[in-house]
Scaffold this motif. Structure first.
Motif, PDB file in Angstrom:
ATOM      1  N   VAL A  20      35.965  45.503  47.489  1.00  0.00           N
ATOM      2  CA  VAL A  20      34.680  46.025  47.028  1.00  0.00           C
ATOM      3  C   VAL A  20      34.081  46.885  48.128  1.00  0.00           C
ATOM      4  CG1 VAL A  20      32.414  45.493  46.078  1.00  0.00           C
ATOM      5  CG2 VAL A  20      34.325  43.922  45.685  1.00  0.00           C
ATOM      6  N   ALA A  21      33.818  48.163  47.818  1.00  0.00           N
ATOM      7  CA  ALA A  21      33.246  49.093  48.788  1.00  0.00           C
ATOM      8  C   ALA A  21      31.804  49.400  48.402  1.00  0.00           C
ATOM      9  CB  ALA A  21      34.068  50.377  48.821  1.00  0.00           C
ATOM     10  N   TYR A  58      38.517  35.480  42.617  1.00  0.00           N
ATOM     11  CA  TYR A  58      39.215  36.520  43.377  1.00  0.00           C
ATOM     12  C   TYR A  58      39.293  36.182  44.869  1.00  0.00           C
ATOM     13  CZ  TYR A  58      39.164  40.112  39.668  1.00  0.00           C
ATOM     14  OH  TYR A  58      39.369  40.837  38.521  1.00  0.00           O
ATOM     15  N   ASN A  59      40.380  36.633  45.526  1.00  0.00           N
ATOM     16  CA  ASN A  59      40.338  36.867  46.962  1.00  0.00           C
ATOM     17  C   ASN A  59      39.461  38.095  47.168  1.00  0.00           C
ATOM     18  OD1 ASN A  59      42.301  34.844  47.438  1.00  0.00           O
ATOM     19  ND2 ASN A  59      43.955  36.321  47.125  1.00  0.00           N
ATOM     20  N   VAL A  60      38.559  38.065  48.153  1.00  0.00           N
ATOM     21  CA  VAL A  60      37.554  39.122  48.273  1.00  0.00           C
ATOM     22  C   VAL A  60      37.616  39.789  49.642  1.00  0.00           C
ATOM     23  CG1 VAL A  60      35.088  39.681  48.166  1.00  0.00           C
ATOM     24  CG2 VAL A  60      36.033  37.914  46.659  1.00  0.00           C
ATOM     25  N   VAL A  61      37.715  41.127  49.632  1.00  0.00           N
ATOM     26  CA  VAL A  61      37.582  41.939  50.845  1.00  0.00           C
ATOM     27  C   VAL A  61      36.430  42.903  50.613  1.00  0.00           C
ATOM     28  CG1 VAL A  61      38.680  43.621  52.382  1.00  0.00           C
ATOM     29  CG2 VAL A  61      40.047  41.774  51.364  1.00  0.00           C
ATOM     30  N   LEU A  62      35.459  42.910  51.528  1.00  0.00           N
ATOM     31  CA  LEU A  62      34.286  43.767  51.407  1.00  0.00           C
ATOM     32  C   LEU A  62      34.342  44.876  52.452  1.00  0.00           C
ATOM     33  CD1 LEU A  62      31.501  41.021  51.101  1.00  0.00           C
ATOM     34  CD2 LEU A  62      32.796  42.118  49.254  1.00  0.00           C
ATOM     35  N   THR A  63      34.012  46.095  52.052  1.00  0.00           N
ATOM     36  CA  THR A  63      33.850  47.193  52.993  1.00  0.00           C
ATOM     37  C   THR A  63      32.462  47.789  52.781  1.00  0.00           C
ATOM     38  OG1 THR A  63      34.691  48.946  51.551  1.00  0.00           O
ATOM     39  CG2 THR A  63      36.323  47.693  52.819  1.00  0.00           C
ATOM     40  N   SER A 232      38.697  52.524  52.192  1.00  0.00           N
ATOM     41  CA  SER A 232      38.762  51.369  51.287  1.00  0.00           C
ATOM     42  C   SER A 232      39.949  51.492  50.350  1.00  0.00           C
ATOM     43  CB  SER A 232      37.466  51.258  50.480  1.00  0.00           C
ATOM     44  OG  SER A 232      36.353  51.102  51.334  1.00  0.00           O
ATOM     45  N   SER A 233      40.257  52.711  49.931  1.00  0.00           N
ATOM     46  CA  SER A 233      41.406  52.950  49.058  1.00  0.00           C
ATOM     47  C   SER A 233      42.712  52.599  49.762  1.00  0.00           C
ATOM     48  CB  SER A 233      41.418  54.411  48.613  1.00  0.00           C
ATOM     49  OG  SER A 233      42.557  54.710  47.841  1.00  0.00           O
ATOM     50  N   VAL A 234      42.845  53.070  51.006  1.00  0.00           N
ATOM     51  CA  VAL A 234      44.045  52.754  51.789  1.00  0.00           C
ATOM     52  C   VAL A 234      44.146  51.247  52.030  1.00  0.00           C
ATOM     53  CG1 VAL A 234      45.150  53.057  54.045  1.00  0.00           C
ATOM     54  CG2 VAL A 234      44.137  55.025  52.886  1.00  0.00           C
ATOM     55  N   LEU A 235      43.014  50.618  52.369  1.00  0.00           N
ATOM     56  CA  LEU A 235      43.016  49.183  52.619  1.00  0.00           C
ATOM     57  C   LEU A 235      43.363  48.403  51.347  1.00  0.00           C
ATOM     58  CD1 LEU A 235      42.510  46.829  54.556  1.00  0.00           C
ATOM     59  CD2 LEU A 235      40.070  46.978  53.969  1.00  0.00           C
ATOM     60  N   VAL A 245      36.873  48.199  43.634  1.00  0.00           N
ATOM     61  CA  VAL A 245      35.542  48.445  43.071  1.00  0.00           C
ATOM     62  C   VAL A 245      34.737  49.256  44.080  1.00  0.00           C
ATOM     63  CG1 VAL A 245      33.396  47.398  42.252  1.00  0.00           C
ATOM     64  CG2 VAL A 245      35.596  46.287  41.771  1.00  0.00           C
ATOM     65  N   ILE A 246      34.158  50.345  43.625  1.00  0.00           N
ATOM     66  CA  ILE A 246      33.271  51.143  44.465  1.00  0.00           C
ATOM     67  C   ILE A 246      31.875  51.081  43.867  1.00  0.00           C
ATOM     68  CG2 ILE A 246      32.752  53.441  45.354  1.00  0.00           C
ATOM     69  CD1 ILE A 246      35.715  54.015  45.431  1.00  0.00           C
ATOM     70  N   LEU A 247      30.950  50.509  44.636  1.00  0.00           N
ATOM     71  CA  LEU A 247      29.564  50.402  44.190  1.00  0.00           C
ATOM     72  C   LEU A 247      28.793  51.630  44.632  1.00  0.00           C
ATOM     73  CD1 LEU A 247      28.781  46.652  44.988  1.00  0.00           C
ATOM     74  CD2 LEU A 247      29.593  47.664  42.841  1.00  0.00           C
ATOM     75  N   THR A 248      27.997  52.159  43.729  1.00  0.00           N
ATOM     76  CA  THR A 248      27.236  53.365  44.016  1.00  0.00           C
ATOM     77  C   THR A 248      25.848  53.225  43.413  1.00  0.00           C
ATOM     78  OG1 THR A 248      27.306  55.789  43.871  1.00  0.00           O
ATOM     79  CG2 THR A 248      28.150  54.551  41.975  1.00  0.00           C
ATOM     80  N   ALA A 249      25.084  54.313  43.438  1.00  0.00           N
ATOM     81  CA  ALA A 249      23.696  54.237  42.995  1.00  0.00           C
ATOM     82  C   ALA A 249      23.544  54.379  41.488  1.00  0.00           C
ATOM     83  CB  ALA A 249      22.871  55.318  43.693  1.00  0.00           C
ATOM     84  N   VAL A 250      24.599  54.762  40.797  1.00  0.00           N
ATOM     85  CA  VAL A 250      24.526  54.941  39.343  1.00  0.00           C
ATOM     86  C   VAL A 250      25.492  53.986  38.658  1.00  0.00           C
ATOM     87  CG1 VAL A 250      23.736  57.332  39.433  1.00  0.00           C
ATOM     88  CG2 VAL A 250      26.177  56.848  39.508  1.00  0.00           C
ATOM     89  N   ASP A 251      25.301  53.808  37.352  1.00  0.00           N
ATOM     90  CA  ASP A 251      26.032  52.763  36.636  1.00  0.00           C
ATOM     91  C   ASP A 251      27.478  53.134  36.305  1.00  0.00           C
ATOM     92  OD1 ASP A 251      25.298  54.712  34.821  1.00  0.00           O
ATOM     93  OD2 ASP A 251      24.824  53.323  33.203  1.00  0.00           O
ATOM     94  N   GLY A 252      27.868  54.378  36.562  1.00  0.00           N
ATOM     95  CA  GLY A 252      29.234  54.782  36.272  1.00  0.00           C
ATOM     96  C   GLY A 252      29.452  56.228  36.681  1.00  0.00           C
ATOM     97  N   VAL A 253      30.583  56.768  36.276  1.00  0.00           N
ATOM     98  CA  VAL A 253      30.943  58.151  36.585  1.00  0.00           C
ATOM     99  C   VAL A 253      30.626  59.022  35.382  1.00  0.00           C
ATOM    100  CG1 VAL A 253      32.831  59.700  37.211  1.00  0.00           C
ATOM    101  CG2 VAL A 253      32.770  57.383  38.148  1.00  0.00           C
ATOM    102  N   TYR A 254      29.975  60.140  35.646  1.00  0.00           N
ATOM    103  CA  TYR A 254      29.563  61.041  34.574  1.00  0.00           C
ATOM    104  C   TYR A 254      30.274  62.387  34.715  1.00  0.00           C
ATOM    105  CZ  TYR A 254      25.705  57.910  33.359  1.00  0.00           C
ATOM    106  OH  TYR A 254      24.964  56.830  32.939  1.00  0.00           O
ATOM    107  N   ILE A 255      30.574  62.987  33.585  1.00  0.00           N
ATOM    108  CA  ILE A 255      30.985  64.384  33.574  1.00  0.00           C
ATOM    109  C   ILE A 255      29.808  65.210  33.065  1.00  0.00           C
ATOM    110  CG2 ILE A 255      33.455  63.934  33.305  1.00  0.00           C
ATOM    111  CD1 ILE A 255      33.157  64.521  30.307  1.00  0.00           C
TER     112      ILE A 255
END
Length: 329
Positions: A20-21, A58-63, A232-235, A245-255
């Protein structure tokens, strides 16, 4: 034993693993000054949201990112440079890995104890190998630290060898390279700790950028900033994660973002993702690196990726929110 042999020597975990990033702004919400009290409260809130992965087994790794925090340290260095010896950027990245890792580690431990979950939390000061010949070093673009007048910026350029540029309305700032991550040095340790059920906090701020000295073959720090989503992708690949999982300020990816036709993407295949990237839907300064990070993870054999915000995590894991990226379909 080479890296590939070492990787094969560690059996895959029967328990699914998630990386989780989150950004550095997870510690400092809009309108906040970034005080210790605010960062502590925000760390507790994000860790409470992340417990959904613990409860799901889950096993959990946080970045995490560190932009606001390392910027403050650079400002302190500038203000005290005539009285206290300066520290290079790679050391400041290490300092924020430790301080922010501590806040997350303490908050996560408290959340686990509140739920009577017996798991340990560990923070890893993480070095990330970059190529000293990466083209990014020939064209530094990442603004860091405080704004300056043009006169001060030109003085730092002459005296300290900085690259400086005008950063819009913010004034003149130092710019550094943002090379691509090649290898996470502590990857085996992170993977093994996660496989044992420990929650691992790693690669803060994209990790500490290091290169190999040509003469001695020693690792040496280099002043640069690595994109935390790409690291995070490489890790995620290194720890054989089932989900990135990449957490950001919006609820998803928009086009078509910002237009009358903006649309949140639900489930996206690799082919669709590639097409949207090529059509220019994801700008380099915002969603671009996040989508590229997910796409790279899937290219290297990852199974699933998810981009969403912390408030939507529960619904997103059930497929009711967020943008889901899936491998070969």
């Amino acid at each position: 034993m080479d890296d590939n042999q070492a990787s094969r020597a560690v059996p895959a975990s029967p328990t699914p693993t998630v990386v989780v990033a989150m950004g550095g702004h997870a510690f400092m919400l809009p309108g906040e000054r970034g005080t210790h009290e605010q960062a502590t409260q925000n760390a507790r809130a994000i860790c409470s949201a992340l417990m959904v992965f613990v409860e799901a087994g889950y096993n959990v790794v946080l970045t995490h990112g560190n932009g606001p925090q390392v910027g403050d340290l650079l400002d302190q260095v500038e203000r005290t440079r005539d009285h206290i010896p300066t520290r290079p950027l790679d050391v400041l990245v290490a300092e924020t890995e430790g301080s922010l890792g501590y806040l997350l580690q303490r908050a996560m431990l408290n959340e686990l104890r509140q739920r009577d979950v017996r798991r340990y939390v560990v923070t890893v000061i993480t070095q990330v190998l970059v190529d000293q010949h990466d083209p990014a070093f020939s064209n530094p673009t990442k603004p860091v630290g405080p704004s300056m007048t043009e006169a001060v910026a030109k003085q730092r350029e002459a005296e300290d060898g900085w690259a400086v540029k005008l950063d819009g309305k913010r004034g003149w700032r130092r710019v550094v390279a943002s090379p691509r991550p090649k290898k996470v040095i502590q990857r085996h340790m992170i993977r093994e700790a996660a496989y044992r059920g420990h929650i691992v906090i790693a690669a803060g701020g994209g990790g500490i950028p290091v290169t190999k000295d040509a003469a001695s073959n020693d690792y040496v720090g280099i002043e640069a900033v690595i994109d935390k989503d790409l690291t995070s992708s490489v890790l995620a690949t290194d720890v054989r994660a089932d989900l990135l999982v990449i957490l950001t300020a919006v609820d998803g990816v928009y086009i078509n973002w910002g237009t009358d036709h903006e649309t949140r993407l639900g489930a996206v295949t690799m082919a669709e993702c590639r097409r949207y990237i090529d059509e220019g839907h994801f700008p380099a300064g915002s969603m671009g690196p996040k989508v590229e990070a997910i796409y790279g993870f899937l290219q290297r054999g990852g199974r699933r990726g998810l981009i969403t915000d912390a408030h939507s995590l529960v619904d997103a894991l059930d497929g009711r929110a967020g943008t889901h990226f899936v491998g070969r379909i």
